[in-house]
Structures are given as C-alpha cells and as structure tokens.
Enzyme design. Sequence first.
Site, PDB file in Angstrom:
ATOM      1  N   GLU A  36       2.052  48.491  56.441  1.00 23.92           N
ATOM      2  CA  GLU A  36       3.047  49.347  55.786  1.00 23.92           C
ATOM      3  C   GLU A  36       4.357  49.417  56.563  1.00 23.92           C
ATOM      4  O   GLU A  36       5.330  49.990  56.080  1.00 23.92           O
ATOM      5  CB  GLU A  36       2.491  50.774  55.643  1.00 23.92           C
ATOM      6  CG  GLU A  36       1.391  50.927  54.606  1.00 23.92           C
ATOM      7  CD  GLU A  36      -0.003  50.667  55.154  1.00 23.92           C
ATOM      8  OE1 GLU A  36      -0.128  49.962  56.175  1.00 23.92           O
ATOM      9  OE2 GLU A  36      -0.973  51.170  54.555  1.00 23.92           O
ATOM     10  N   THR A  60      -3.264  45.893  52.204  1.00 23.35           N
ATOM     11  CA  THR A  60      -3.991  46.365  53.397  1.00 23.35           C
ATOM     12  C   THR A  60      -5.474  46.088  53.167  1.00 23.35           C
ATOM     13  O   THR A  60      -5.929  46.012  52.021  1.00 23.35           O
ATOM     14  CB  THR A  60      -3.808  47.869  53.603  1.00 23.35           C
ATOM     15  OG1 THR A  60      -4.364  48.533  52.471  1.00 23.35           O
ATOM     16  CG2 THR A  60      -2.361  48.244  53.742  1.00 23.35           C
TER      17      THR A  60
HETATM   18  P1  ADP Z   1      -5.459  46.461  58.210  1.00 18.46           P
HETATM   19  O1  ADP Z   1      -5.192  45.743  56.949  1.00 18.46           O
HETATM   20  O2  ADP Z   1      -6.558  45.883  59.046  1.00 18.46           O
HETATM   21  O3  ADP Z   1      -5.498  47.966  58.094  1.00 18.46           O
HETATM   22  P2  ADP Z   1      -3.053  46.771  59.728  1.00 18.46           P
HETATM   23  O4  ADP Z   1      -2.538  45.776  60.702  1.00 18.46           O
HETATM   24  O5  ADP Z   1      -2.122  47.284  58.727  1.00 18.46           O
HETATM   25  O6  ADP Z   1      -4.217  46.046  59.064  1.00 18.46           O
HETATM   26  O7  ADP Z   1      -3.726  47.969  60.520  1.00 18.46           O
HETATM   27  C1  ADP Z   1      -2.926  48.921  61.138  1.00 18.46           C
HETATM   28  C2  ADP Z   1      -3.746  49.771  62.055  1.00 18.46           C
HETATM   29  O8  ADP Z   1      -4.259  49.019  63.147  1.00 18.46           O
HETATM   30  C3  ADP Z   1      -2.962  50.877  62.726  1.00 18.46           C
HETATM   31  O9  ADP Z   1      -2.805  51.979  61.872  1.00 18.46           O
HETATM   32  C4  ADP Z   1      -3.834  51.180  63.931  1.00 18.46           C
HETATM   33  O10 ADP Z   1      -4.918  52.021  63.613  1.00 18.46           O
HETATM   34  C5  ADP Z   1      -4.392  49.833  64.294  1.00 18.46           C
HETATM   35  N1  ADP Z   1      -3.625  49.270  65.403  1.00 18.46           N
HETATM   36  C6  ADP Z   1      -2.628  48.381  65.348  1.00 18.46           C
HETATM   37  N2  ADP Z   1      -2.177  48.081  66.576  1.00 18.46           N
HETATM   38  C7  ADP Z   1      -2.902  48.814  67.452  1.00 18.46           C
HETATM   39  C8  ADP Z   1      -2.915  48.964  68.882  1.00 18.46           C
HETATM   40  N3  ADP Z   1      -2.103  48.275  69.671  1.00 18.46           N
HETATM   41  N4  ADP Z   1      -3.803  49.832  69.406  1.00 18.46           N
HETATM   42  C9  ADP Z   1      -4.653  50.531  68.630  1.00 18.46           C
HETATM   43  N5  ADP Z   1      -4.693  50.424  67.294  1.00 18.46           N
HETATM   44  C10 ADP Z   1      -3.835  49.578  66.706  1.00 18.46           C
END
Ligand code: ADP
Length: 541
Positions: A330, A185
């Site tokens: 995750e 992440t």
């Molecule tokens: P990173 O490594 O940037 O954390 P992730 O893709 O694992 O990458 O991030 C997940 C987070 O992204 C989620 O917990 C949420 O906060 C945000 N997220 C994902 N999709 C959406 C969405 N459609 N709307 C709002 N927030 C989102």
Amino acid sequence: MLGLMQDWPLLIHRIIDHAAIQHPAREIVSRSVEGPIHRTDYATLRRRSLRLAKRLEREGVRRGDRVGTLAWNTWRHLEIWYGATGLGAIYHTVNPRLFDDQIVYIVNHAADRLLFLDLTFVPLVERIANRLETIERFVILTDAANMPETSLKGAVAYEDYIAEADEDFAWLSFDEQTAAGMCYTSGTTGDPKGVVYSHRSNVLHSLIVNGADFLGLSAKDVAMPVVPFFHANGWSFAFSAPMAGAKLVLPGPKLDGASLAELLIDEKVTISAAVPTIWFSLLQNLEATGAMLPDLQRVVIGGSACPRAVTKTFRDVYGAEVIHAWGMTEMSPLGSLCNLKPDYGDIDGERWLDLKEKVGFPPFGVEMKIVDDENRPLPWDGVAFGRLKVRGPAVARAYFHRDDEIIDADGFFDTGDVATIDPHGNMQIVDRSKDVIKSGGEWISSIDLENIAVGHPDVAEAAVIGVPHPKWDERPLLIIVPMPGRTPDKDDLIAFMGKRIAKWQLPDDVVLVEDIPHTATGKIQKTALRERFAGYRLPDA
Ligand code: ADP
C-alpha cells in the site's frame, strides 16, 4: 497567481526516455527463463517497449485496461511495465506463488484483458484458463524457437507478438493521476485487495527513495532486485534504477543461493534487495563455497524483520552494509530505510547493530505517527508502542473496487503494524498487530524472539507464535528449523536467548520442525503455524 513553470506531468515514460537519452548503453542483464544470460541496454529496452505499446494499441488495449503478468524479473517483464503504461494501460503483477483460487480471483477481480506469462507458468495457467473470465489473449514470454505445446487458446510467443509492430510510436499523454500499476496484497485474512498506483505516485516514489539516505541509486551502481516485480511493486527498482542510470541485473527464475552468488560476483553488483529468507540461503551458500562479494556495498532487506545475525555477517565477513527496510504494498512500497542520522554520534560494534535492527526514518514524502487505541499520538521515546499510521503521495487511499474506508479523518492509513519511534525518529516494528503475543497484559514481540533465536549457530530459521495459557492468556512457543545435521538443545537455546531478552519474555517451549511454511511473499505464515499448533499444550499449562 500560478507559477510560470512548464507543465510536465509525472508520467512513467519519462523515466525510460531519460535512461535511453542519458544512459543508452547502460546494461540490463537478465538470467532468462530459457537459461542463458541475456544482455540488453536502456536504449534498446525503450525501443522494444514502444513496439509493445504500438502492438497493444493495435490489439485494442486502451487507457485504463489491465494487462496481467505472471513473470519473473527479466527485461521482457520490464518492457511490459513501460509498454503498457506508455499507452495509459495498467501493468498488473500477479504473484504466481499464490494458490490457484487466489490467482483466479485476482485476475478476474482486476478484469485483466491480456495475460503475459513466463514459460515456467504455462502449466499453472493451463490449469486455471477456463476460469479466467476476462482474458482475451495469452502471450508467452519467449520466442518461436522456445514456444511450448500449449492448450492456451491463441497463445503467441512474445517475440512474434512485438515483431508485428514497429517502434514508430509516441507515448500517449494524459493526467499524471492516471492509474499505472496494480498489485494485490497477499491477503492473509479475507480476499486479496488491489492496490492501484498512479503515474504520479510511482514517479514520486522512485524520486523519493533515490535520495542519498534511502536507496540512493546512482549511475555508478549495479542494482540487482532479487525481490520479484510481483512483490509489492518490485520495491520500485523497475523505476528507480533507470531513473538513476544504474545497471540492472535481473535474476529471472533462479533465486537459489548459488545462482544469486554467481550474478552478484560476475556482474559486480553493488546494491541488491530481497526478503530475509533469500539472504539466509545466499549466506549459507557463500559459507559453503568460501566465495566473497568484493563489489557488494549495500544489501536492502525488508518485507520481514532482518535478524541481527544477518546484518553482522554482511558487515564482518563480506564488508557490505545492510539497509533494513520497512514498507508495504500500500506504500508503493518503501516507507522507511535504516540509514542512521548523525544524531547518534560515532557508533560502531554492538550499538550500531542495535540501531540497525530498527527500520530507520522515512524519507520526505512519508509522514508517520504511532497512536493508541483511541487514535491519540504516542511519544517518540523508543518505548511507547502503538499502531503505526502513515500518509503521503505514494500511500493508498482506497483499494480497487472495495468500499472500505482505509484512511482516518487526518488522511492517515493504518498499517496494521505495531511500532516504537525513538527520539531521533528511528522506527522499530514491534510486530504485526495480529502476531504480537499478549502475555498477562504485557506484549511480547514475536519478531524480537525470532531474531535472537536465529543468532544461535544451530538455528536455520525460527518462528514464534502465541499459544493459549490458563494463567497468562498467551505465552510464546518457539518453532525452529535446525541447521543441517544439528539438533539444538532446548535448555541451551533458552539460556542463549536469556542473555539477550528479559526472562518473562522467553519462550515457554521449543519445537523442532523440518520446515516452516511461508507466504507467497516469503514471510513466515503465522496463520498456518497457529492452526498446526492449535492444540499445543505448554509444559506448565
Ligand atoms: P504482503 O502482501 O505479504 O502483506 P507487504 O510487503 O505489503 O506484503 O507486507 C507489508 C508488511 O510486512 C508490513 O506491514 C509489515 O508487517 C511487514 N514488514 C515489512 N518490512 C518489515 C520489516 N523490515 N520488519 C518487520 N516487518 C516488516
């Protein structure tokens, strides 16, 4: 008594075997890093993956070993996923947009033995090579003719490397719980954390998201994952497309609007997926050129909230339906997609857009709940909001080589998101728990304000952060990047937003900036904005 069905472990190689048997000639089209468009098919991809597996085995790569990639979406990157996992080794996608120190940390922490890298990233890896403690060999994803001069010791061109083996290899067999892939992440706070997918979780996740109400890929589809394979397991396209026999279009290193438009049109893409910023630049490009997208049917948008204006433009101008998606690394990563249940009846127009701002309901295999600070379940009334928790066979239960307990007594993982769920199960992300603005005991969603602001014609991008306020604790500050050549007026903007949200939630001030910082996965970097505006004084504060 046990059932009398066959023992058929859910191993990843079965996906590419199926694609090669049932859809051998279905194309995989890539924009190569070298430049030209490259075409191959599932049968060929499988053969080359077998060759790679055999070559890796000869190298001494064994079950459980990590094979790092710093690579764009191309056919070669796909071969590494299938070649490594077919041997029981683990593909580990490293995000090249991270800082050097983070990349060094991630590669060392994962203890990658080999690093496969695109030509683009040769300078990056040369910079950090002497700090990579476990890499034994660098393989550059190109052929001899395009091999650069490099200081990387023992570097070999991928095509030469796999030519040293033949395809006479049988995929190894092992327990379906065996680790298959790793993705860290972004770690906006603290060190990045390694998520470890298994063969079983990847196969199940791809089956699950291929359901008709979710990605619903079919053999008729032409799928273009713009989302890089290094972002959150590539949103499962590397598995779900071959599983369905969909044609795959891979954009390689060129993610600008013009390059994507060209592929969408020329390759007749029916479904594509990316974070919102990608779609902003595509839509700007289409508007400037007047090009249309006659084949595009579904646009999967996730990673950050998809603004209503984007959903509306795709529907009204390009005849494509936005599927708003939510998930996280995750979760393999898809948790819910916004296809609407029939419960809402026949709806269209603004009401349809209202519902599409939410992120939908989860497929079978993802359970969700919202809870208060005492872990008590909250009602699904579309109003109560709380911490969103999830569980399922493709949800993480621990991070790689870390002791933190990440699931509660009932097996639920806390997503760090704050959400509401309506009576029909349609979920809405209010905010990340650390981004929500706490104003006088009430919460204001930064996401809501951002989405409304980008609906204004003068606004190209918007970010909202909370800044300290003596009376209200925090109040929202709106930071915008104007459309080229425009200078939006603060009062006009606030009046525009006032039509769509309660007055007490409106931003207290607006600042215009040239650009907004983004994270390595294309999200607004709120931490950087909070630092930049740390001493900011609101007009009435
Ligand atoms: P990173 O490594 O940037 O954390 P992730 O893709 O694992 O990458 O991030 C997940 C987070 O992204 C989620 O917990 C949420 O906060 C945000 N997220 C994902 N999709 C959406 C969405 N459609 N709307 C709002 N927030 C989102």
